[in-house]
Design a protein around this motif. Structure first.
Motif, PDB file in Angstrom:
ATOM      1  N   VAL A  94       0.854  -1.156   0.052  1.00 45.35           N
ATOM      2  CA  VAL A  94      -0.024  -0.069  -0.089  1.00 45.35           C
ATOM      3  C   VAL A  94       0.876   1.237  -0.007  1.00 45.35           C
ATOM      4  O   VAL A  94       1.918   1.386   0.463  1.00 45.35           O
ATOM      5  CB  VAL A  94      -1.029  -0.019   1.091  1.00 45.35           C
ATOM      6  N   ASP A  95       0.485   2.140  -0.683  1.00 49.24           N
ATOM      7  CA  ASP A  95       1.178   3.531  -0.772  1.00 49.24           C
ATOM      8  C   ASP A  95       0.934   4.214   0.508  1.00 49.24           C
ATOM      9  O   ASP A  95      -0.195   4.420   0.805  1.00 49.24           O
ATOM     10  CB  ASP A  95       0.678   4.343  -1.896  1.00 49.24           C
ATOM     11  N   VAL A  96       1.913   4.538   1.215  1.00 47.77           N
ATOM     12  CA  VAL A  96       1.791   5.029   2.626  1.00 47.77           C
ATOM     13  C   VAL A  96       2.225   6.545   2.565  1.00 47.77           C
ATOM     14  O   VAL A  96       2.408   7.336   3.408  1.00 47.77           O
ATOM     15  CB  VAL A  96       2.866   4.458   3.720  1.00 47.77           C
ATOM     16  N   GLU A  97       2.624   7.215   1.411  1.00 49.26           N
ATOM     17  CA  GLU A  97       3.147   8.602   1.186  1.00 49.26           C
ATOM     18  C   GLU A  97       2.063   9.724   2.108  1.00 49.26           C
ATOM     19  O   GLU A  97       2.584  10.496   2.644  1.00 49.26           O
ATOM     20  CB  GLU A  97       3.022   9.125  -0.158  1.00 49.26           C
ATOM     21  N   GLU A  98       0.702   9.567   2.024  1.00 54.66           N
ATOM     22  CA  GLU A  98      -0.050  10.398   2.672  1.00 54.66           C
ATOM     23  C   GLU A  98      -0.129  10.340   3.987  1.00 54.66           C
ATOM     24  O   GLU A  98      -0.737  11.508   4.760  1.00 54.66           O
ATOM     25  CB  GLU A  98      -1.413  10.126   2.209  1.00 54.66           C
TER      26      GLU A  98
END
Length: 512
Positions: free
Chosen positions: A133-137
């Motif tokens: 999962v993209d955790v950038e936010e």
């Protein structure tokens, strides 16, 4: 819990736990229950799931998939292994995601019982790698508070409020809601009224927590929980200055059925005796010079809630008689008024004075003392539970230092002192360290001891705290040791090196 087949277990105390749990929830499409859990509580909770019965009426619902996010498995590895073994036999799959390697003592016991995903990265990045999962936010939550946006600071306050509710009211739901809001990107302006009320409550009372796991603090907390439910019983809180008497009063109110009604604190030593009657009962317009409008006194301001009168021992005899009349009939009149008023107030009082001694000296009414002393609580001095100093100090330090804790040398320096000013003095000391940017706590403590040398010599003698007569001093010592060991008769007798009957004799003489 909402009844999802997925369960996310994450830790308490750090914003990164919440951000990582939110990332995991996002990876699961929002379909998961969320629960905060400590290292020590983890084996017990897993046992509850292993023991859970199937069916609608089950008190604990067993999830099909459990994700443990960052929680250490070192609490009781053998107990945890047994629970995981039973869960696995029931078809439950458990995944442990961590940024730290599994402790050596736990690894052999847990091997093959759960999927362990360990990465050389932050916990948030580990969740991203483990669950794709993209955790950038979520990375803004890892920045220092000074660089955080207004929304992130609001969320940090939300998380702190959620932890406060769990510690003080055993309410876990707010923590799960924080994770859900972060995962869904719900901005503070859209938070529900319940959340905003909880944060406002934390803003008001969050600095007034009873922190400590020592026997004496555990006993005090248990007694608060019991007496809070009986919302008409008056409570008299005894204790030295700086021990948190108003904090105890706050908790009694906040855990009572009156919690949503006013809590009104007042220091009886803060005004002259001529003004006390007006402060208590209010006045009518024109009752005296400058009385340009009718005002409500403390009793009407607290109607339906709790009135906390601190330093009750400083109240003049003339005002004591007025207070007694209200307690006997629940009725009073404003100054200059003719109409008799009635209110429903729970009265909690506090003092650091020896009220029985004041009664004997004719300085405090015995009938008022009996009215106030329905339930008596004592806040222990900090030197009676010094083992709680690391917890208290780190709790304060985290709030103002980006969730960092003190190191072992700093805590050792703090432990090497008796704190005549109690918790208030400890907090002031930490405040000074912050203001001066002082990391060398050994030097800080040397300076502090020099500044307060005059207090240390009289620590046990000030305010007549130790009686002159040996017999009375012995009774006092036995009582303090009994309280120190959580009112456990056997432990107190062992510490005093006397029989249980001897302890009983002295305790009985203290009460007589």
């Amino acid at each position: 819990m909402n009844g999802s087949d997925n369960l996310i277990l994450t830790g308490w105390g750090h914003v990164e736990y919440v951000a990582a749990a939110a990332a995991a929830l996002k990876a699961l499409g929002g379909d998961a229950d969320v629960c905060g859990v400590s290292r020590r509580r983890l084996p017990e909770l897993m046992e509850e799931f292993a023991d859970a019965r199937e069916g609608r009426d089950a008190s604990v619902r067993r999830p099909k998939r459990i994700y443990i996010i960052g929680v250490s498995v070192s609490g009781d590895p053998a107990r945890l292994a047994d629970a995981l073994r039973r869960l696995k036999a029931r078809g439950v799959k458990t995944t442990w995601i961590s940024a730290l390697e599994m402790p050596e003592e736990a690894a052999p016991l847990l091997a093959g019982l759960m999927e362990a995903k360990v990465y050389d990265a932050s916990l948030l990045e580990s969740v991203g790698d483990a669950l794709s999962v993209d955790v950038e936010e979520f990375t803004p939550f890892l920045k220092s508070e000074g660089k955080a946006t207004a929304d992130i600071r609001a969320y940090i306050a939300f998380i702190q409020a959620a932890q406060f509710y769990y510690r003080n009211y055993q309410d876990e739901s707010l923590y799960a809601k924080a994770v859900r809001y972060i995962a869904a990107g719900v901005r503070p302006v859209a938070w529900d009224a319940e959340t905003k009320d909880a944060i406002a409550h934390y803003d008001r009372y969050g600095g007034r927590e009873l922190i400590g796991k020592s026997p004496v603090m555990t006993t005090l907390q248990e007694r608060i929980n019991r007496v809070a439910k009986c919302d008409r019983a008056r409570v008299l809180i005894l204790g030295e200055s700086g021990t948190g008497k108003e904090t105890v009063a706050n908790q009694i109110h906040n855990k009572s059925p009156r919690a949503r009604m006013p809590f009104v604190p007042f220091n009886c030593a803060s005004v002259t005796k001529d003004l006390l009657e007006d402060r208590f009962f209010g006045h009518e317009k024109g009752a005296f010079t400058n009385a340009i409008e009718r005002t409500d006194g403390l009793f009407l301001q607290a109607d339906g809630g709790t009135l906390f009168l601190d330093e009750i021992g400083e109240m003049p005899l003339e005002v004591q008689a007025l207070l007694l009349r209200v307690l006997e009939g629940g009725r009073f009149m404003r100054v200059g008024g003719r109409e008799e008023l009635k209110c429903d107030v729970r009265l909690v009082t506090a003092t650091n004075r020896d009220l029985p001694k004041l009664v004997a000296e004719g300085k405090f009414r015995e009938d008022l003392y009996q009215r106030l002393n329905v339930v008596q609580l004592r806040t222990p001095s900090l030197r009676e539970h010094k083992e709680d100093i690391p917890l208290i100090a780190n709790s304060w330090w985290r709030k103002f230092h980006d969730n960092r804790v003190l190191d072992d040398d700093q805590l050792a320096a703090l432990m090497d002192y008796d704190y005549p000013g109690n918790v208030r003095e400890l907090v002031n000391l930490l405040d000074r360290a912050t203001a001066l940017g002082e990391d060398d706590f050994a030097a800080l403590m040397r300076e502090h001891k020099e500044m307060n040398a005059g207090l240390l010599g009289g620590l046990e003698l000030k305010s007549g705290r130790v009686p002159d007569r040996l017999e009375d001093a012995t009774k006092l010592h036995v009582r303090r040791v009994f309280e120190k060991y959580g009112q456990n008769l056997s432990r107190a007798a062992e510490a005093l090196d006397v029989s249980r009957n001897t302890v009983r004799k002295y305790l009985a003489s203290c009460s007589s």
